[in-house]
Design a protein around this motif. Structure first.
Motif, PDB file in Angstrom:
ATOM      1  N   TRP A 146       0.849  -1.199   0.000  1.00 34.49           N
ATOM      2  CA  TRP A 146       0.000   0.000   0.000  1.00 34.49           C
ATOM      3  C   TRP A 146       0.872   1.232   0.000  1.00 34.49           C
ATOM      4  N   ASN A 147       0.271   2.358  -0.346  1.00 37.98           N
ATOM      5  CA  ASN A 147       0.993   3.613  -0.131  1.00 37.98           C
ATOM      6  C   ASN A 147       0.393   4.312   1.080  1.00 37.98           C
ATOM      7  N   ASP A 148       1.057   5.350   1.564  1.00 30.77           N
ATOM      8  CA  ASP A 148       0.755   5.841   2.912  1.00 30.77           C
ATOM      9  C   ASP A 148      -0.602   6.530   3.054  1.00 30.77           C
ATOM     10  N   LYS A 149      -1.309   6.745   1.932  1.00 31.24           N
ATOM     11  CA  LYS A 149      -2.660   7.324   2.028  1.00 31.24           C
ATOM     12  C   LYS A 149      -3.572   6.446   2.870  1.00 31.24           C
TER      13      LYS A 149
ATOM     14  N   PHE B 182       5.918   2.490  -6.284  1.00 29.39           N
ATOM     15  CA  PHE B 182       4.925   3.476  -5.828  1.00 29.39           C
ATOM     16  C   PHE B 182       4.502   3.213  -4.384  1.00 29.39           C
ATOM     17  N   TYR B 183       4.958   2.113  -3.816  1.00 27.76           N
ATOM     18  CA  TYR B 183       4.464   1.634  -2.518  1.00 27.76           C
ATOM     19  C   TYR B 183       5.319   2.189  -1.381  1.00 27.76           C
ATOM     20  N   HIS B 184       4.743   2.149  -0.163  1.00 31.68           N
ATOM     21  CA  HIS B 184       5.487   2.589   1.023  1.00 31.68           C
ATOM     22  C   HIS B 184       5.771   1.456   1.998  1.00 31.68           C
TER      23      HIS B 184
ATOM     24  N   LYS C 195       9.861  -0.800   2.180  1.00 28.84           N
ATOM     25  CA  LYS C 195      10.085  -0.611   0.731  1.00 28.84           C
ATOM     26  C   LYS C 195      11.169  -1.533   0.176  1.00 28.84           C
TER      27      LYS C 195
ATOM     28  N   ASN D 259      -4.669  -0.034  -1.852  1.00 28.64           N
ATOM     29  CA  ASN D 259      -5.356   1.249  -2.087  1.00 28.64           C
ATOM     30  C   ASN D 259      -6.371   1.144  -3.212  1.00 28.64           C
TER      31      ASN D 259
END
Length: 414
Positions: free
Chosen positions: A146-149, A186-188, A173, A295
């Motif tokens: 996921w990304n941090d959103k 694109f991921y965190h 990462k 996400n």
């Protein structure tokens, strides 16, 4: 109990065939009915191919409601509605909302965990009887990124799974890159479930199960069973032109089970989450294991047919046509993950049978003690096939169990 009790099963997907195999082990004479050939392009063919024993937390979550409007508005999001179906869905949605409290969420999670914990050993019992799996099952874990959103809901998921004792590894990462170097960065962060597995071709596995069933003396009739009537208390299957009498029956035809349970006078709020897939041929070398990008609510599994991109939840019933916009959503998401890809193939739509509390129905019908249900496994039908078959076959054989099976009873809806 006489060994020659005859059991009729409606449905030749992973639930129906698994029920049949475990019933055969107990000495029953089993016949499966389906209007299509086993392995036809239904849910057991087109699913993500995950064996996901960790997936105890479902969509009935306290935090998900706040996200629904944004998900519906976003073309890259995981959720969609067929607007002509909304009036029909309203009663289901109301029941779903009532199941999103913390206590209901935990009730679902605990009772999913109870059966998920037994899911892989139940598969292995069947795999042990199959001569050669031809590399169709890979034990390389499953990765969520996921990304941090999206951190809030991830924290909830991780915490609940930790409480239930699910084995999970948080990955950063660099660790994600080491596991899957071809994904664009694109991921965190993510979670890795090391003991999860995936299918290289779910259809071929299902057909190996079906062949084993036939080898052991099982029978298959390619017929559409329209109704069940009763000869005394013996269930009688009614097709266009024939009647078949059994000692006991199992309804295991996924999203199509509701037509039969309605006819039996039992109002079970089963509906469907429509899911999609496409393949990118000859690209399966880009991944070592399934990866889910949370996400956007889609996943990619490396399979024999190529990279299978799966996902989206669309509420639209059984009769609406395939949505091109959902296919486009999957293609765009795959390109977001990998950059350039060749043209896609195989646009597929299937139906996940889902109940508003996100627990399956397993056990006897409320009104007819010789009819048993095994459906409603939503996103986990593939994972839960053999363990569900083992549980229901045990009920039919009147064996004792140390499991609490009340939460799966259809009487919870009355």
């Amino acid at each position: 109990m006489s060994k020659l009790q005859k059991i009729g099963i409606i449905g030749s997907g992973i639930q129906g065939v698994s029920n049949a195999l475990f019933l055969q082990k107990k000495g029953f004479d089993v016949t499966i009915f389906d209007r299509d050939e086993p392995g036809s392009p239904a849910a057991s063919y087109g699913n993500a191919g995950h064996f996901s024993p960790y997936a105890s937390l479902s969509l009935n979550r306290t935090d998900i409601l706040l996200d629904v409007p944004a998900m519906l508005m976003s073309s890259s999001g995981p959720l969609a509605l067929k607007w002509n179906y909304v009036p029909k869905m309203i009663p289901w949605f109301v029941k779903f909302l009532l199941n999103t409290s913390k206590s209901k969420m935990m009730h679902t999670a605990k009772n999913m965990h109870q059966i998920l914990d037994l899911a892989l050993p139940a598969y292995d019992e069947i795999f042990d009887e199959i001569d050669d799996l031809d590399g169709l099952v890979e034990n390389k874990g499953i990765l969520y990124i996921w990304n941090d959103k999206d951190l809030k809901s991830r924290e909830l998921e991780i915490k609940v799974r930790e409480e239930l004792g699910v084995e999970q590894q948080l990955v950063n990462k660099h660790e994600i890159h080491d596991l899957e170097p071809h994904i664009r960065p694109f991921y965190h962060a993510g979670v890795f479930y090391p003991y999860a597995r995936h299918a290289r071709n779910p259809k071929k596995i299902l057909l190996k199960f079906f062949d084993l069933f036939m080898k052991k003396g099982g029978k298959f009739n390619k017929l559409n069973i329209k109704d069940i009537e009763f000869d005394g208390d013996k269930p009688t299957f009614i097709s266009e032109a024939q009647r078949f009498v059994f000692d006991k029956a199992v309804i295991a035809c996924g999203a199509f089970s509701k037509k039969l349970t309605d006819n039996l006078g039992e109002k079970i709020p089963l509906d469907t989450e429509r899911g999609y897939h496409v393949h990118f041929k000859n690209c399966d070398h880009l991944l070592s294991r399934p990866v889910i990008f949370q996400n956007r609510g889609f996943g990619v599994t490396p399979m024999e047919q190529g990279l299978r991109v799966v996902g989206t939840v669309e509420f639209g019933g059984l009769d609406n046509p395939l949505s091109k916009s959902r296919i486009k959503n999957l293609i765009n998401n795959a390109k977001y993950m990998f950059g350039d890809l060749p043209d896609h193939e195989d646009e597929w739509l299937g139906f996940r049978p889902t109940l508003p509390d996100f627990l399956p129905v397993m056990g006897p019908s409320k009104k007819y003690k010789n009819v048993f249900y095994c459906f409603g496994h939503h996103h986990l039908g593939w994972t839960l096939g053999p363990i569900s078959g083992k549980i229901v076959s045990g009920m039919i054989a009147e064996e004792n169990t140390n499991l609490n099976l009340n939460p799966y009873s259809s009487s919870r809806f009355s």
